[in-house]
Design a protein around this motif. Structure first.
Motif, PDB file in Angstrom:
ATOM      1  N   ARG A  21       1.707   6.788  -6.966  1.00 36.17           N
ATOM      2  CA  ARG A  21       0.706   7.810  -7.317  1.00 36.17           C
ATOM      3  C   ARG A  21       1.207   9.216  -7.054  1.00 36.17           C
ATOM      4  NH1 ARG A  21      -4.626   5.002  -4.507  1.00 36.17           N
ATOM      5  NH2 ARG A  21      -4.640   3.112  -5.784  1.00 36.17           N
TER       6      ARG A  21
ATOM      7  N   GLU B 160       0.826  -1.208   0.000  1.00 39.73           N
ATOM      8  CA  GLU B 160       0.000   0.000   0.000  1.00 39.73           C
ATOM      9  C   GLU B 160       0.858   1.254   0.000  1.00 39.73           C
ATOM     10  OE1 GLU B 160      -2.539  -0.358   3.359  1.00 39.73           O
ATOM     11  OE2 GLU B 160      -3.920  -1.793   2.394  1.00 39.73           O
TER      12      GLU B 160
ATOM     13  N   SER C 110       2.280   1.669  -3.505  1.00 40.80           N
ATOM     14  CA  SER C 110       1.288   2.151  -4.457  1.00 40.80           C
ATOM     15  C   SER C 110       1.011   3.635  -4.263  1.00 40.80           C
ATOM     16  CB  SER C 110      -0.010   1.352  -4.332  1.00 40.80           C
ATOM     17  OG  SER C 110      -0.569   1.539  -3.039  1.00 40.80           O
ATOM     18  N   HIS C 111       0.992   4.079  -2.997  1.00 42.05           N
ATOM     19  CA  HIS C 111       0.774   5.499  -2.754  1.00 42.05           C
ATOM     20  C   HIS C 111       1.961   6.333  -3.234  1.00 42.05           C
ATOM     21  CE1 HIS C 111      -2.229   4.443   0.718  1.00 42.05           C
ATOM     22  NE2 HIS C 111      -2.812   4.453  -0.484  1.00 42.05           N
TER      23      HIS C 111
END
Length: 229
Positions: free
Chosen positions: A229, A222, A225-226
């Motif tokens: 982004r 997680e 993935s952040h």
């Protein structure tokens, strides 16, 4: 309104007691407790069982009311708690699973004395064998779910206290009656149940490690993935 509140209390009690009872499984652990205290007399075993139950009650209370704050102070996460505790539980199960079978008299003669076993009452008999990382994590989750309102917090605290007390009573009863259950199963049956309990303990430890590792991996993914982004 009163009936609704009472039913909510009963539901909260059944949920908390059911969750903790299922994770601890005191009657399954009773044979492991008996294996660790085989050299003791009935009265001595009862005293050790009472001490383990008292320690378990304290662990449950601390986990229910202060668990999340303590973990935050030391910077320990629930996944870390699971992995560390799972390793200890799995090691205990592995050791018991590969222990050399002995007769009760030989085991009693070679076993630790009363003072040594009493010193073992907290570790490892209470933590992690009875109230292990799964139990602590569950108790912390139950404690976190308490209502934020003053009345709701008071009611939830009372329910949590009753849950901890009820679970403690079942632990004491199971451990206190461990030798009676062994006599009911017989020597061969007790040996089989003890080995099965040790294997299940090993599986539980591995499952706790897998759960903790999965939580760590999920948080890393997680975070990655952040970052992308």
């Amino acid at each position: 309104m009163l009936e609704l509140t009472a039913s909510r209390w009963v539901a909260d009690f059944l949920f908390g007691f059911g969750a903790l009872f299922a994770i601890i499984n005191p009657y399954g652990l009773a044979f492991i407790f008996l294996d660790r205290t085989i050299s003791l007399s009935e009265a001595e075993r009862a005293r050790v069982a009472l001490r383990v139950a008292a320690y378990a009650f304290a662990v449950l209370l601390v986990s229910l009311f202060l668990g999340s704050q303590i973990l935050n102070i030391f910077g320990v996460t629930i996944p870390a708690l699971r992995i560390a505790g799972g390793l200890v539980v799995a090691a205990a199960g592995w050791s018991m699973l590969h222990a050399t079978p002995t007769s009760a008299s030989a085991h009693a003669a070679a076993s630790a004395d009363v003072a040594t076993i009493q010193r073992m009452a907290f570790f490892p008999l209470t933590i992690p064998l009875t109230t292990g990382p799964g139990t602590i994590a569950t108790a912390i989750a139950i404690g976190i779910s308490r209502s934020d309102s003053l009345d709701g917090m008071f009611a939830s605290s009372i329910v949590s206290l009753v849950v901890a007390l009820a679970v403690t009573v079942t632990i004491y009863h199971a451990y206190r009656k461990s030798s009676a259950m062994a006599r009911l199963f017989g020597q061969e049956g007790t040996s089989v149940v003890t080995k099965l309990s040790a294997f299940l303990l090993l599986c539980i430890g591995v499952q706790i490690i897998i759960t903790g590792t999965s939580e760590v991996a999920r948080s890393i993914l997680e975070g990655a993935s952040h970052a992308v982004r």
